[in-house]
Design a protein around this motif. Structure first.
Motif, PDB file in Angstrom:
ATOM      1  N   ALA A 213       0.738  -1.251  -0.070  1.00  0.00           N
ATOM      2  CA  ALA A 213      -0.026  -0.016  -0.245  1.00  0.00           C
ATOM      3  C   ALA A 213       0.703   1.233   0.236  1.00  0.00           C
ATOM      4  O   ALA A 213       0.448   2.341  -0.685  1.00  0.00           O
TER       5      ALA A 213
ATOM      6  N   HIS B 178       2.448   2.044  -3.245  1.00  0.00           N
ATOM      7  CA  HIS B 178       1.608   2.764  -4.261  1.00  0.00           C
ATOM      8  C   HIS B 178       1.153   4.312  -3.632  1.00  0.00           C
ATOM      9  O   HIS B 178       0.014   4.747  -4.399  1.00  0.00           O
TER      10      HIS B 178
ATOM     11  N   LEU C  86      -0.282   4.842  -0.869  1.00  0.00           N
ATOM     12  CA  LEU C  86      -1.606   5.263  -0.074  1.00  0.00           C
ATOM     13  C   LEU C  86      -1.300   5.318   1.540  1.00  0.00           C
ATOM     14  O   LEU C  86      -0.342   4.516   1.944  1.00  0.00           O
TER      15      LEU C  86
ATOM     16  N   LEU D 285      -3.265   4.068   4.567  1.00  0.00           N
ATOM     17  CA  LEU D 285      -4.570   3.462   4.758  1.00  0.00           C
ATOM     18  C   LEU D 285      -4.836   3.883   6.194  1.00  0.00           C
ATOM     19  O   LEU D 285      -4.359   3.553   7.264  1.00  0.00           O
TER      20      LEU D 285
ATOM     21  N   ASP E  15      -7.945   4.377   1.657  1.00  0.00           N
ATOM     22  CA  ASP E  15      -7.098   5.770   1.745  1.00  0.00           C
ATOM     23  C   ASP E  15      -8.317   6.821   1.554  1.00  0.00           C
ATOM     24  O   ASP E  15      -8.506   7.229   0.478  1.00  0.00           O
TER      25      ASP E  15
ATOM     26  N   GLU F 261      -7.502  10.132  -0.329  1.00  0.00           N
ATOM     27  CA  GLU F 261      -7.404   9.871  -1.820  1.00  0.00           C
ATOM     28  C   GLU F 261      -8.494   9.110  -2.396  1.00  0.00           C
ATOM     29  O   GLU F 261      -9.026   9.227  -3.516  1.00  0.00           O
TER      30      GLU F 261
ATOM     31  N   ARG G 214      -9.554   6.076  -2.356  1.00  0.00           N
ATOM     32  CA  ARG G 214      -9.253   4.867  -3.138  1.00  0.00           C
ATOM     33  C   ARG G 214      -9.112   3.652  -2.087  1.00  0.00           C
ATOM     34  O   ARG G 214      -8.617   3.728  -0.943  1.00  0.00           O
TER      35      ARG G 214
ATOM     36  N   PHE H 286      -7.803  -0.201  -1.552  1.00  0.00           N
ATOM     37  CA  PHE H 286      -6.688  -1.055  -1.981  1.00  0.00           C
ATOM     38  C   PHE H 286      -6.982  -2.521  -1.336  1.00  0.00           C
ATOM     39  O   PHE H 286      -7.189  -2.652  -0.266  1.00  0.00           O
TER      40      PHE H 286
ATOM     41  N   ILE I 232      -6.255  -1.517  -6.924  1.00  0.00           N
ATOM     42  CA  ILE I 232      -6.523  -0.294  -6.411  1.00  0.00           C
ATOM     43  C   ILE I 232      -7.720   0.238  -7.134  1.00  0.00           C
ATOM     44  O   ILE I 232      -7.763   0.214  -8.310  1.00  0.00           O
TER      45      ILE I 232
ATOM     46  N   GLU J 277     -10.605   3.293  -7.489  1.00  0.00           N
ATOM     47  CA  GLU J 277     -10.763   4.621  -7.343  1.00  0.00           C
ATOM     48  C   GLU J 277     -12.425   4.591  -6.661  1.00  0.00           C
ATOM     49  O   GLU J 277     -13.135   3.901  -7.666  1.00  0.00           O
TER      50      GLU J 277
END
Length: 164
Positions: free
Chosen positions: A42, A45, A47, A49, A64, A67, A69, A71, A84, A86
């Motif tokens: 994570a 990338h 992120l 979390l 996240d 963002e 997002r 994961f 991931i 969105e």
């Protein structure tokens, strides 16, 4: 009571408690070691979390929130699968399960989240939480899938409220 009886009682109790404590600590350490690749992936990338769950030493899911997002991580054969999503592209989320009835009992073969996407090549994404071939017994995966479904549904509804 005399002191020798008390001492014998304490020693007998320690003979049962100490091994249980040792086993629990060992299992916790093993789970933390198994969780680290999920958290590292994570972070790789980019992120952060805020919420995440890790189970059965091979599955992980996290959010996240800044963002927006999601994961998902699954390490079945030593080769981690990472996805991931969105959350702005998710239009619906449902708990998807496959089960069979046997003598009045429900036997689950698979439990996961199905995310319906808008404007994407793939119309849906399936995130497994439990597969019979990987894990023999359920340990709360259905409840976990329902919790993450609620988190995603909340994100969708709050996004719709902002658009109105």
């Amino acid at each position: 009571m005399d002191t020798s009886t008390i001492v014998m009682g304490i020693l007998a109790l320690a003979l049962f408690v100490v091994p249980i404590y040792y086993i629990q600590q060992k299992q916790k350490s093993k789970l933390n070691k198994a969780k680290q690749p999920f958290l590292d992936a994570a972070q790789r990338h980019g992120l952060q979390l805020g919420k995440y769950d890790f189970w059965n030493e091979q599955y992980g899911i996290g959010l996240d929130e800044t963002e927006s997002r999601l994961f998902y991580w699954h390490n079945e054969t030593g080769i981690p699968q990472e996805m991931i999503t969105e959350l702005s592209s998710v239009k619906q989320s449902i708990v998807d399960s496959a089960y069979r009835e046997n003598n009045g009992n429900r036997i689950f073969d698979a439990i996961g989240l199905r995310l319906m996407l808008q404007g994407a090549k793939e119309s849906s994404v399936y995130l497994p939480f439990y597969l019979t071939k990987d894990i023999m017994m359920l340990k709360g995966e259905l409840k976990l899938a329902e919790e993450w479904n609620a988190i995603i549904q909340h994100n969708i509804s709050s996004r719709k409220a902002v658009q109105v």
